[in-house]
Scaffold this active site. Structure first.
Site, short mmCIF file in Angstrom:
data_model
loop_
_atom_site.label_atom_id
_atom_site.label_comp_id
_atom_site.label_asym_id
_atom_site.label_seq_id
_atom_site.Cartn_x
_atom_site.Cartn_y
_atom_site.Cartn_z
N ARG A 43 3.01 -1.35 -2.53
CA ARG A 43 2.48 -2.24 -1.50
C ARG A 43 3.40 -3.45 -1.40
O ARG A 43 4.02 -3.85 -2.38
CB ARG A 43 1.08 -2.71 -1.87
CG ARG A 43 0.03 -1.64 -1.81
CD ARG A 43 -1.35 -2.17 -2.26
NE ARG A 43 -2.30 -1.09 -2.27
CZ ARG A 43 -2.50 -0.27 -3.30
NH1 ARG A 43 -1.81 -0.43 -4.41
NH2 ARG A 43 -3.39 0.70 -3.22
N LYS A 72 -3.50 -5.10 -6.22
CA LYS A 72 -4.74 -4.68 -5.56
C LYS A 72 -5.68 -3.94 -6.51
O LYS A 72 -6.87 -4.19 -6.52
CB LYS A 72 -4.43 -3.81 -4.35
CG LYS A 72 -5.68 -3.39 -3.58
CD LYS A 72 -5.34 -2.62 -2.33
CE LYS A 72 -6.62 -2.22 -1.60
NZ LYS A 72 -6.32 -1.51 -0.35
N HIS A 141 3.42 -2.72 5.76
CA HIS A 141 2.79 -1.52 5.21
C HIS A 141 3.51 -0.25 5.69
O HIS A 141 3.33 0.82 5.12
CB HIS A 141 1.31 -1.49 5.59
CG HIS A 141 0.45 -0.93 4.53
ND1 HIS A 141 0.41 -1.42 3.24
CD2 HIS A 141 -0.39 0.13 4.55
CE1 HIS A 141 -0.44 -0.70 2.53
NE2 HIS A 141 -0.92 0.25 3.29
N ARG A 144 5.42 1.56 2.79
CA ARG A 144 4.61 2.43 1.94
C ARG A 144 4.25 3.72 2.68
O ARG A 144 4.29 4.81 2.12
CB ARG A 144 3.37 1.66 1.50
CG ARG A 144 2.43 2.40 0.56
CD ARG A 144 1.41 1.39 0.03
NE ARG A 144 0.20 2.00 -0.47
CZ ARG A 144 0.00 2.39 -1.71
NH1 ARG A 144 0.97 2.26 -2.60
NH2 ARG A 144 -1.15 2.91 -2.09
N HIS A 167 -5.47 6.93 -3.70
CA HIS A 167 -6.50 7.19 -2.70
C HIS A 167 -7.61 8.04 -3.31
O HIS A 167 -7.38 8.74 -4.29
CB HIS A 167 -5.90 7.93 -1.50
CG HIS A 167 -5.03 7.07 -0.64
ND1 HIS A 167 -4.17 7.59 0.29
CD2 HIS A 167 -4.88 5.73 -0.57
CE1 HIS A 167 -3.52 6.62 0.91
NE2 HIS A 167 -3.93 5.47 0.39
N TYR A 176 -3.93 8.36 6.31
CA TYR A 176 -3.10 7.19 5.99
C TYR A 176 -1.65 7.39 6.42
O TYR A 176 -1.04 6.49 6.99
CB TYR A 176 -3.18 6.93 4.48
CG TYR A 176 -2.31 5.81 3.99
CD1 TYR A 176 -2.72 4.49 4.10
CD2 TYR A 176 -1.08 6.07 3.39
CE1 TYR A 176 -1.92 3.46 3.64
CE2 TYR A 176 -0.28 5.05 2.93
CZ TYR A 176 -0.71 3.74 3.06
OH TYR A 176 0.08 2.72 2.62
#
Length: 193
Positions: A43, A72, A141, A144, A167, A176
């Site tokens: 990230r 995160k 993002h 990633r 995930h 995603y």
């Protein structure tokens, strides 16, 4: 709370190469950020919090692996660096440090001296994308997502990718990375048993 804009991966490898070329010609820091981002799947918050000492040893040699705690999730992430990432780091750090490497400084330093901010990284990625003709929504993002998309398209099993990205299900990972209906349709059209 910050609202996240939905961004796309860079699906076309020629566009990835063009991004690398334009970033390398303008700023080695930005090039290194892009290369490390698309090859690590980190990230942007984790990329921007890296210290020089996270990527080099005491002698200033680029490490073979990076070991960090994700901001995160709080989980430890330990992964190897490929040759493309190591070369980008070597080139960038050689241009930045003329005598000895200062390991406690931010890896991606702003012109003001502190760590590069997300907004600055966003502007760098967007400007480079627009310069090469990408019109999709691009953001930090995107790095990633580009990593995940190309890993999947090169044959990485979706459950492995799910684990790499932390995930909760394969369907979340597929959504995603932006697997399109056309890409799913191509499975049927290319099989022809």
């Amino acid at each position: 709370m910050r609202v996240m804009e939905f961004v796309q991966p860079i699906r076309d490898k020629r566009q990835v190469d063009a991004m690398k070329k334009i970033l390398k010609s303008t700023n080695l820091r930005d090039y290194c950020l892009f290369v490390l981002g698309i090859n690590s799947g980190l990230r942007v918050s984790d990329l921007l919090s890296l210290r020089v000492g996270d990527v080099v040893d005491e002698r200033g040699k680029v490490n073979d692996r990076i070991n960090i705690r994700e901001q995160k999730t709080g989980k430890t992430k330990d992964f190897p660096l490929g040759e493309t990432s190591k070369k980008a780091l070597r080139d960038y750090l050689t241009s930045r440090f003329t005598k000895h490497v200062v390991r406690d400084e931010p890896l991606f330093r702003s012109k003001k001296g502190g760590a590069m901010q997300r907004s600055q990284a966003h502007k760098v990625m967007n400007d480079a994308a627009r310069a090469i003709g990408i019109t999709d929504r691009i953001g930090t993002h995107t790095l990633r997502k580009t990593f995940a998309y190309h890993a999947y398209m090169s044959g990485t099993d979706i459950t492995r990718l799910q684990k790499l990205l932390n995930h909760s299900s394969p369907s979340i990972t597929l959504a995603y990375i932006g697997i399109t209906q056309q890409e799913l349709d191509n499975v049927y059209l290319s099989l022809e048993l």
